[in-house]
Design a protein around this motif. Structure first.
Motif, PDB file in Angstrom:
ATOM      1  N   GLY A 174       0.814  -1.199   0.000  1.00 29.10           N
ATOM      2  CA  GLY A 174       0.000   0.000   0.000  1.00 29.10           C
ATOM      3  C   GLY A 174       0.856   1.260   0.000  1.00 29.10           C
ATOM      4  O   GLY A 174       0.585   2.221  -0.733  1.00 29.10           O
ATOM      5  N   ALA A 222      -3.457   1.472  -3.528  1.00 26.45           N
ATOM      6  CA  ALA A 222      -2.934   1.667  -2.172  1.00 26.45           C
ATOM      7  C   ALA A 222      -4.024   1.443  -1.137  1.00 26.45           C
ATOM      8  O   ALA A 222      -3.828   0.733  -0.142  1.00 26.45           O
ATOM      9  CB  ALA A 222      -2.349   3.069  -2.030  1.00 26.45           C
ATOM     10  N   TYR A 223      -5.186   2.029  -1.370  1.00 28.86           N
ATOM     11  CA  TYR A 223      -6.287   1.868  -0.425  1.00 28.86           C
ATOM     12  C   TYR A 223      -6.746   0.408  -0.355  1.00 28.86           C
ATOM     13  O   TYR A 223      -7.139  -0.077   0.710  1.00 28.86           O
ATOM     14  CB  TYR A 223      -7.447   2.770  -0.822  1.00 28.86           C
ATOM     15  CG  TYR A 223      -7.114   4.241  -0.785  1.00 28.86           C
ATOM     16  CD1 TYR A 223      -6.193   4.742   0.143  1.00 28.86           C
ATOM     17  CD2 TYR A 223      -7.681   5.142  -1.688  1.00 28.86           C
ATOM     18  CE1 TYR A 223      -5.867   6.093   0.177  1.00 28.86           C
ATOM     19  CE2 TYR A 223      -7.352   6.489  -1.652  1.00 28.86           C
ATOM     20  CZ  TYR A 223      -6.445   6.957  -0.725  1.00 28.86           C
ATOM     21  OH  TYR A 223      -6.115   8.286  -0.691  1.00 28.86           O
ATOM     22  N   TRP A 260      -4.785  -2.254  -0.761  1.00 26.61           N
ATOM     23  CA  TRP A 260      -3.806  -2.984   0.049  1.00 26.61           C
ATOM     24  C   TRP A 260      -3.970  -2.672   1.529  1.00 26.61           C
ATOM     25  O   TRP A 260      -3.885  -3.561   2.372  1.00 26.61           O
ATOM     26  CB  TRP A 260      -2.386  -2.655  -0.406  1.00 26.61           C
ATOM     27  CG  TRP A 260      -1.988  -3.304  -1.696  1.00 26.61           C
ATOM     28  CD1 TRP A 260      -1.644  -2.702  -2.858  1.00 26.61           C
ATOM     29  CD2 TRP A 260      -1.908  -4.709  -1.952  1.00 26.61           C
ATOM     30  NE1 TRP A 260      -1.356  -3.625  -3.830  1.00 26.61           N
ATOM     31  CE2 TRP A 260      -1.501  -4.879  -3.291  1.00 26.61           C
ATOM     32  CE3 TRP A 260      -2.137  -5.856  -1.183  1.00 26.61           C
ATOM     33  CZ2 TRP A 260      -1.324  -6.118  -3.881  1.00 26.61           C
ATOM     34  CZ3 TRP A 260      -1.953  -7.104  -1.767  1.00 26.61           C
ATOM     35  CH2 TRP A 260      -1.550  -7.223  -3.088  1.00 26.61           C
TER      36      TRP A 260
END
Length: 252
Positions: free
Chosen positions: A37, A227-228, A230
């Motif tokens: 992330g 990213a969010y 993960w």
């Protein structure tokens, strides 16, 4: 009151007793998910920072490119102009460039700067590939002195290539390249090349090339989304571990 007592008794039947396998898997997965992330988040932030620099110079007036550029990073995305003659003998075609779902090439031609020995590479834009992909497209290159303007591009040094490393020492010029490898270009060409590339002004129609240059923040929103995801996986792994670690026990 009776309902509250009943629920309290039900909760007392459960104890937090995690398994070694579950604990080990959770300890391994959560840091990995957080790391992935952070990696995607950092990529997005880097792209946004580059886009800010791009926007800063996008509408500025072009300045004459000096032959001593110093640190190349200080010239990233600046608008420049230069006069000289194209050297088509050392022209390359960057492969696998897509425009409107059609595969083609970016044509990169060295320009001998007027009055000096230095040469700067000019990305003149996109052209479609031939039906037979083994054929090199024919492009018209002016041989007279030209004055061009465009934006400085610093090609990435981080890429994976399937090209034969033996080409770097080949005496036969290879026109089709998979990546804009500046170190390789300097090694195989007998000309003195500045460590940057100029992408021609998209408002120019010189040569009939397509010049839809990719923005630095391209796919940055996708990087944030990944990213969010993960980070969400890390939270979900912790939540699942806690839930499955509570086991029902017999009360005395």
């Amino acid at each position: 009151m009776a309902n509250l007592q009943f629920r309290f008794c039900n909760l007392r039947q459960y104890r937090f007793r995690p398994s070694w396998v579950g604990a080990f898997a959770t300890i391994c997965c959560i840091p990995l998910f957080i790391h992935l992330g952070q990696w995607q988040f950092h990529k997005a932030q880097t792209k946004f920072a580059l886009q800010a620099t791009y926007d800063q110079y996008d509408q500025s007036a072009p300045v004459t490119l000096p032959t001593e550029t110093g640190e190349p990073e200080s010239w990233r995305y600046k608008q420049v102009k230069v006069k000289g003659r194209y050297l088509p003998d050392y022209q390359i075609f960057l492969d696998n460039q897509v425009e409107g779902e059609q595969v083609g090439y970016h044509v990169v031609t060295p320009l001998q700067i007027d009055g000096v020995d230095e040469v700067v590479l000019i990305d003149r834009g996109w052209i479609p590939a031939m039906e037979n992909h083994l054929e090199v497209p024919k492009v018209v290159t002016p041989l007279t002195v030209v004055e061009i303007d465009g934006q400085v591009w610093l090609p990435s040094t981080k890429f994976y290539s399937l090209e034969d490393k033996g080409e770097a020492v080949s005496k036969v010029w290879q026109p089709i390249w998979q990546n804009m490898d500046m170190k390789r270009y300097v090694a195989v060409s007998p000309i003195k090349v500045l460590p940057l590339v100029i992408r021609l002004n998209p408002k120019s129609n010189a040569g009939g090339f397509v010049r839809n240059w990719v923005r630095p923040d391209d796919r940055a929103e996708s990087n944030l989304s990944y990213a969010y995801q993960w980070f969400g996986f890390a939270f979900a792994a912790l939540a699942i571990f806690i839930v499955v670690s509570f086991k029902k026990v017999e009360l005395d």
